[in-house]
Design a protein around this motif. Structure first.
Motif, PDB file in Angstrom:
ATOM      1  N   SER A 122       0.771  -1.229   0.002  1.00  0.00           N
ATOM      2  CA  SER A 122       0.070  -0.096  -0.016  1.00  0.00           C
ATOM      3  C   SER A 122       0.775   1.378   0.074  1.00  0.00           C
ATOM      4  O   SER A 122       0.428   2.343  -0.310  1.00  0.00           O
ATOM      5  CB  SER A 122      -0.793  -0.011   1.015  1.00  0.00           C
ATOM      6  N   PHE A 123       2.021   0.990   0.284  1.00  0.00           N
ATOM      7  CA  PHE A 123       3.093   2.424   0.497  1.00  0.00           C
ATOM      8  C   PHE A 123       4.085   2.554  -0.732  1.00  0.00           C
ATOM      9  O   PHE A 123       4.944   3.518  -0.959  1.00  0.00           O
ATOM     10  CB  PHE A 123       3.825   2.181   1.535  1.00  0.00           C
ATOM     11  N   CYS A 124       3.527   1.608  -1.818  1.00  0.00           N
ATOM     12  CA  CYS A 124       4.375   1.584  -3.132  1.00  0.00           C
ATOM     13  C   CYS A 124       3.743   1.923  -4.281  1.00  0.00           C
ATOM     14  O   CYS A 124       2.752   1.562  -4.777  1.00  0.00           O
ATOM     15  CB  CYS A 124       5.054  -0.045  -3.072  1.00  0.00           C
ATOM     16  N   ALA A 125       4.960   2.954  -4.873  1.00  0.00           N
ATOM     17  CA  ALA A 125       4.269   3.476  -6.392  1.00  0.00           C
ATOM     18  C   ALA A 125       4.222   2.328  -7.302  1.00  0.00           C
ATOM     19  O   ALA A 125       3.651   2.364  -8.186  1.00  0.00           O
ATOM     20  CB  ALA A 125       5.204   4.595  -6.882  1.00  0.00           C
ATOM     21  N   THR A 126       5.189   1.446  -7.176  1.00  0.00           N
ATOM     22  CA  THR A 126       5.528   0.341  -8.030  1.00  0.00           C
ATOM     23  C   THR A 126       4.232  -0.562  -8.088  1.00  0.00           C
ATOM     24  O   THR A 126       3.542  -0.953  -9.455  1.00  0.00           O
ATOM     25  CB  THR A 126       6.742  -0.669  -8.064  1.00  0.00           C
ATOM     26  N   GLY A 127       3.710  -0.751  -6.917  1.00  0.00           N
ATOM     27  CA  GLY A 127       2.674  -1.736  -6.613  1.00  0.00           C
ATOM     28  C   GLY A 127       1.431  -1.045  -7.226  1.00  0.00           C
ATOM     29  O   GLY A 127       0.825  -1.813  -7.779  1.00  0.00           O
TER      30      GLY A 127
END
Ligand code: SF4
Length: 360
Positions: A122-127
């Motif tokens: 939830s904190f990851c731009a890639t995800g």
């Protein structure tokens, strides 16, 4: 016959290819050095290989350089590279702390292993950008070769010394390619990067943790832990729903009983995991293991629900871990100003048109 990726071949595989095609065995050593030591982009660069052999090899093997289409420099020395791949997808790679005035002993590169990522933390731009595909061995190795080749123009002595598989993607979901890349980068006639200078970071793909202990006990292992409570970790790292903490920690203990290696646990600190109660849970969870905990205050990602905690909250958490005899450090953030820090990598290509900048 389908051509093979030259950047994905070990030296012994090149020997086989040469012998099968009536090319002298020693050519394999020359090709491997051109490709994996010097980062050759084209057969024409391989001046010590006769034209006839080069033409034959061109028919069997392909050399596919990655195009660097953007380089960004952080004020802290971090550099970020945006690569365009052959199918127009793009990935980012980060060289941490690069500064040619500093000691050359440690130049750490953070490699991507997938285009996007299916894990969706939830904190990851890639995800957040979703998943497109796994990277090939040639594309993972190529990130090191292109950065080396590019930076050697300004510093001929430049060499990558350390690797972390911590960029875009979950390395254990592209396990075979990552392990072969490690073998290639470790090769005597290639980059010769020590196994112990390479670390795989996983969000917790449990079966691969134990498999790694059996396949390669020298390479380092880091776990993106982020919370010691399943109900919190479920929200931060969706992989936790499949492999909850009890299974994850059991696999880590198993890994340690086989390898005797210390495991690094990464905790991206945010407003959901810095309570005193959470800190005590970390101590309980990791008790009795040989670990090091890296506390990484989360970097701002547009559109994310998680926020950075206060310095006071961070020091309280650190003190509780230390009191529980868990070795811990607060990891300095790198490259935040160029969005090169943990969780900030993403594909940038969609709306922009770039010309490659690493041609020769
Ligand atoms: S943090 Fe790692 S595993 Fe999680 S979504 Fe981002 S790239 Fe994937």
């Amino acid at each position: 016959m389908e051509k093979l990726d030259c950047r994905a071949c070990l030296e012994e595989e090149l020997i086989e290819i040469c012998l099968e095609n009536n090319i002298k065995k020693f050519r394999a050593n020359q090709i491997f050095k051109w490709v994996q030591q010097k980062g050759a982009h084209d057969w024409e660069e391989m001046k010590n290989i006769g034209k006839e052999d080069r033409e034959k090899l061109r028919e069997i093997l392909y050399l596919q350089p990655l195009e660097i289409i953007r380089e960004q420099r952080s004020k802290d020395g971090t550099r970020k590279f945006l690569f365009r791949l052959v199918d127009e997808e793009s990935i980012e790679t980060v060289l941490m702390d690069y500064d040619k005035t500093l000691s050359r002993d440690r130049q750490t590169i953070c490699l991507s292993t997938q285009v996007g990522c299916p894990v969706g933390c939830s904190f990851c731009a890639t995800g957040m950008a979703g998943f497109q595909r796994n990277l090939t061995v040639g594309e993972i190795t190529g990130q090191v070769l292109e950065v080396m080749r590019y930076l050697q123009k300004e510093d001929p002595e430049f060499k990558v010394t350390n690797i972390v598989f911590m960029g875009m993607g979950e390395p254990f979901l592209n396990y075979e390619a990552v392990l072969k890349t490690i073998e290639i980068l470790n090769s005597e006639n290639g980059q010769k990067i020590g196994m112990r200078r390479m670390t795989i970071s996983t969000s917790g793909v449990v079966p691969k943790i134990v498999q790694l202990a059996k396949d390669n006990s020298q390479v380092g292992l880091a776990i993106s832990l982020h919370s010691a409570k399943d109900e919190v970790r479920d929200n931060l790292v969706p992989m936790n729903k499949k492999y909850p903490l009890a299974k994850l920690i059991r696999a880590c203990r198993n890994y340690q009983s086989i390898t005797n290696r210390r495991i690094t646990f990464e905790v991206a600190l945010n407003n959901q995991n810095t309570s005193r109660e959470e800190a005590k849970e970390f101590v309980k969870l990791l008790k009795g293991m040989t670990v090091h905990v890296n506390l990484i205050p989360v970097n701002p990602v547009q559109g994310s629900r998680v926020k950075r905690p206060s310095n006071k909250e961070i020091s309280v958490l650190k003190e509780i871990l230390e009191a529980g005899r868990i070795p811990v450090s607060i990891r300095e953030e790198k490259g935040v100003d160029i969005e090169a820090a943990c969780g900030q990598l993403r594909q940038r290509l969609e709306c922009e048109v770039y010309e490659p900048i690493n041609q020769n």
